[in-house]
Design a protein around this motif. Structure first.
Motif, PDB file in Angstrom:
ATOM      1  N   VAL A   1      31.763  30.022  68.651  1.00 14.01           N
ATOM      2  CA  VAL A   1      31.158  30.460  67.391  1.00 14.01           C
ATOM      3  C   VAL A   1      32.280  30.649  66.379  1.00 14.01           C
ATOM      4  O   VAL A   1      33.236  31.382  66.627  1.00 14.01           O
ATOM      5  CB  VAL A   1      30.377  31.781  67.556  1.00 14.01           C
ATOM      6  N   SER A   2      32.157  29.980  65.246  1.00 15.61           N
ATOM      7  CA  SER A   2      33.238  30.050  64.268  1.00 15.61           C
ATOM      8  C   SER A   2      32.683  29.853  62.866  1.00 15.61           C
ATOM      9  O   SER A   2      31.486  30.008  62.628  1.00 15.61           O
ATOM     10  CB  SER A   2      34.302  28.989  64.595  1.00 15.61           C
ATOM     11  N   ASN A   3      33.572  29.512  61.953  1.00 14.41           N
ATOM     12  CA  ASN A   3      33.169  29.215  60.581  1.00 14.41           C
ATOM     13  C   ASN A   3      34.150  28.193  60.016  1.00 14.41           C
ATOM     14  O   ASN A   3      35.213  27.941  60.599  1.00 14.41           O
ATOM     15  CB  ASN A   3      33.145  30.488  59.723  1.00 14.41           C
ATOM     16  N   GLU A   4      33.781  27.624  58.900  1.00 11.77           N
ATOM     17  CA  GLU A   4      34.584  26.539  58.337  1.00 11.77           C
ATOM     18  C   GLU A   4      36.005  26.985  58.003  1.00 11.77           C
ATOM     19  O   GLU A   4      36.973  26.270  58.274  1.00 11.77           O
ATOM     20  CB  GLU A   4      33.903  25.986  57.084  1.00 11.77           C
TER      21      GLU A   4
ATOM     22  N   HIS B   1      37.566  20.647  52.975  1.00  8.12           N
ATOM     23  CA  HIS B   1      36.164  20.976  53.256  1.00  8.12           C
ATOM     24  C   HIS B   1      35.402  19.730  53.697  1.00  8.12           C
ATOM     25  O   HIS B   1      34.721  19.734  54.728  1.00  8.12           O
ATOM     26  CB  HIS B   1      35.521  21.585  52.007  1.00  8.12           C
ATOM     27  N   PHE B   2      35.535  18.668  52.917  1.00  8.52           N
ATOM     28  CA  PHE B   2      34.767  17.459  53.223  1.00  8.52           C
ATOM     29  C   PHE B   2      35.180  16.885  54.577  1.00  8.52           C
ATOM     30  O   PHE B   2      34.328  16.537  55.401  1.00  8.52           O
ATOM     31  CB  PHE B   2      34.948  16.397  52.134  1.00  8.52           C
ATOM     32  N   LEU B   3      36.470  16.794  54.809  1.00  6.43           N
ATOM     33  CA  LEU B   3      36.945  16.199  56.058  1.00  6.43           C
ATOM     34  C   LEU B   3      36.539  17.045  57.267  1.00  6.43           C
ATOM     35  O   LEU B   3      36.161  16.507  58.314  1.00  6.43           O
ATOM     36  CB  LEU B   3      38.464  16.024  56.014  1.00  6.43           C
ATOM     37  N   CYS B   4      36.580  18.346  57.104  1.00  8.45           N
ATOM     38  CA  CYS B   4      36.138  19.241  58.178  1.00  8.45           C
ATOM     39  C   CYS B   4      34.662  18.998  58.492  1.00  8.45           C
ATOM     40  O   CYS B   4      34.279  18.815  59.656  1.00  8.45           O
ATOM     41  CB  CYS B   4      36.376  20.696  57.769  1.00  8.45           C
TER      42      CYS B   4
ATOM     43  N   GLN C   1      25.102  21.181  71.883  1.00  5.23           N
ATOM     44  CA  GLN C   1      24.483  21.112  70.562  1.00  5.23           C
ATOM     45  C   GLN C   1      25.450  21.789  69.606  1.00  5.23           C
ATOM     46  O   GLN C   1      26.060  22.803  69.960  1.00  5.23           O
ATOM     47  CB  GLN C   1      23.149  21.853  70.533  1.00  5.23           C
ATOM     48  N   LEU C   2      25.577  21.226  68.424  1.00  6.68           N
ATOM     49  CA  LEU C   2      26.442  21.839  67.415  1.00  6.68           C
ATOM     50  C   LEU C   2      25.572  22.253  66.239  1.00  6.68           C
ATOM     51  O   LEU C   2      24.914  21.423  65.618  1.00  6.68           O
ATOM     52  CB  LEU C   2      27.523  20.848  66.964  1.00  6.68           C
ATOM     53  N   PHE C   3      25.555  23.539  65.962  1.00  7.74           N
ATOM     54  CA  PHE C   3      24.779  24.071  64.849  1.00  7.74           C
ATOM     55  C   PHE C   3      25.720  24.308  63.676  1.00  7.74           C
ATOM     56  O   PHE C   3      26.704  25.043  63.803  1.00  7.74           O
ATOM     57  CB  PHE C   3      24.073  25.371  65.253  1.00  7.74           C
ATOM     58  N   ILE C   4      25.421  23.668  62.563  1.00  4.15           N
ATOM     59  CA  ILE C   4      26.285  23.755  61.384  1.00  4.15           C
ATOM     60  C   ILE C   4      25.517  24.445  60.268  1.00  4.15           C
ATOM     61  O   ILE C   4      24.523  23.922  59.767  1.00  4.15           O
ATOM     62  CB  ILE C   4      26.754  22.353  60.935  1.00  4.15           C
ATOM     63  N   GLU C   5      25.966  25.626  59.899  1.00  2.00           N
ATOM     64  CA  GLU C   5      25.367  26.381  58.799  1.00  2.00           C
ATOM     65  C   GLU C   5      26.459  26.698  57.789  1.00  2.00           C
ATOM     66  O   GLU C   5      27.640  26.500  58.064  1.00  2.00           O
ATOM     67  CB  GLU C   5      24.726  27.668  59.332  1.00  2.00           C
TER      68      GLU C   5
ATOM     69  N   ARG D   1      28.435  29.675  59.374  1.00  2.00           N
ATOM     70  CA  ARG D   1      28.512  29.796  60.836  1.00  2.00           C
ATOM     71  C   ARG D   1      28.410  28.414  61.471  1.00  2.00           C
ATOM     72  O   ARG D   1      27.534  27.627  61.123  1.00  2.00           O
ATOM     73  CB  ARG D   1      27.376  30.690  61.339  1.00  2.00           C
ATOM     74  N   ILE D   2      29.308  28.149  62.395  1.00  2.00           N
ATOM     75  CA  ILE D   2      29.290  26.900  63.149  1.00  2.00           C
ATOM     76  C   ILE D   2      29.364  27.280  64.620  1.00  2.00           C
ATOM     77  O   ILE D   2      30.240  28.055  65.015  1.00  2.00           O
ATOM     78  CB  ILE D   2      30.470  25.991  62.742  1.00  2.00           C
TER      79      ILE D   2
END
Length: 200
Positions: A24-27, A57-60, A78-82, A85-86
């Motif tokens: 669990v992380s963030n950008e 940001h875009f490349l990430c 599964q990868l949840f991208i919000e 929160r990632i």
């Protein structure tokens, strides 16, 4: 057509390792990690510059959406991208009932097509970047304000308008200075309700 493919393999490798330690992380933390690990081109970006900030940001996000597609193919994660929160979740793992993924049907993510198109990385203009960053921070700050307001009102983040109003009245009555309550707490409760009223 220009692509970002040369960057993806080392980024994927590092993200795999990163998510094994921090599912669990963030950008922000992901970009910082890639920069600290000297992964190109993150190691060349100056995040104080709008263009570099957008590029990072875009490349990430480009890499994350490719990784999400890869996970969908392999059926391992599964990868949840919000926005803030990632999270990587093991597919065969039992997901707790309270987890957002439990009751959320998979839908098409409108941002995926944007971030999976490398031309946006190369062709987005300075004025577009400035507008996007302002918009992002407005949304980010709104999310932050919303989260804090719910915490002040002792409510879950998914509480509805009716629940918010009932809880506000309960707390306002309890902490009203005329009833012997704390003026500072009462002020925070009123501000939290006002903030949520703007968002609902």
């Amino acid at each position: 057509m220009r692509t970002l493919n040369p960057y993806l393999t080392p980024i994927f490798h590092e993200l795999e390792h990163y998510f094994s330690v921090s599912p669990v992380s963030n950008e922000y933390d992901i970009i910082k990690h890639l920069t600290d690990k000297n992964i190109a081109p993150f190691n060349r970006f100056s995040l104080a510059e709008y263009k570099d900030l957008f590029s990072a940001h875009f490349l990430c996000m480009h890499a994350l959406y490719h990784l999400k597609a890869h996970y969908k193919t392999t059926q391992k994660y599964q990868l949840f991208i919000e926005s803030v929160r990632i999270e990587r979740v093991v597919i065969n793992k039992t997901i707790p009932d309270e987890h957002p993924a439990k009751n959320t049907p998979e839908t098409t993510d409108p941002l995926a097509s944007y971030y999976l198109n490398p031309q946006h990385y190369f062709k987005t203009q300075e004025h577009e970047i400035s507008d996007m960053i302002k918009s992002f921070w407005q949304k980010y700050l709104a999310h932050d304000t919303k989260k804090e307001a719910f915490e002040i009102l002792c409510l879950p983040i998914d509480a509805d308008k009716k629940t918010i109003k009932a809880q506000y009245l309960k707390l306002a009555k309890k902490y009203h200075p005329d009833k012997g309550g704390c003026a500072d707490t009462f002020s925070k409760i009123r501000q939290a309700k006002a903030d949520l009223d703007k968002l609902f």
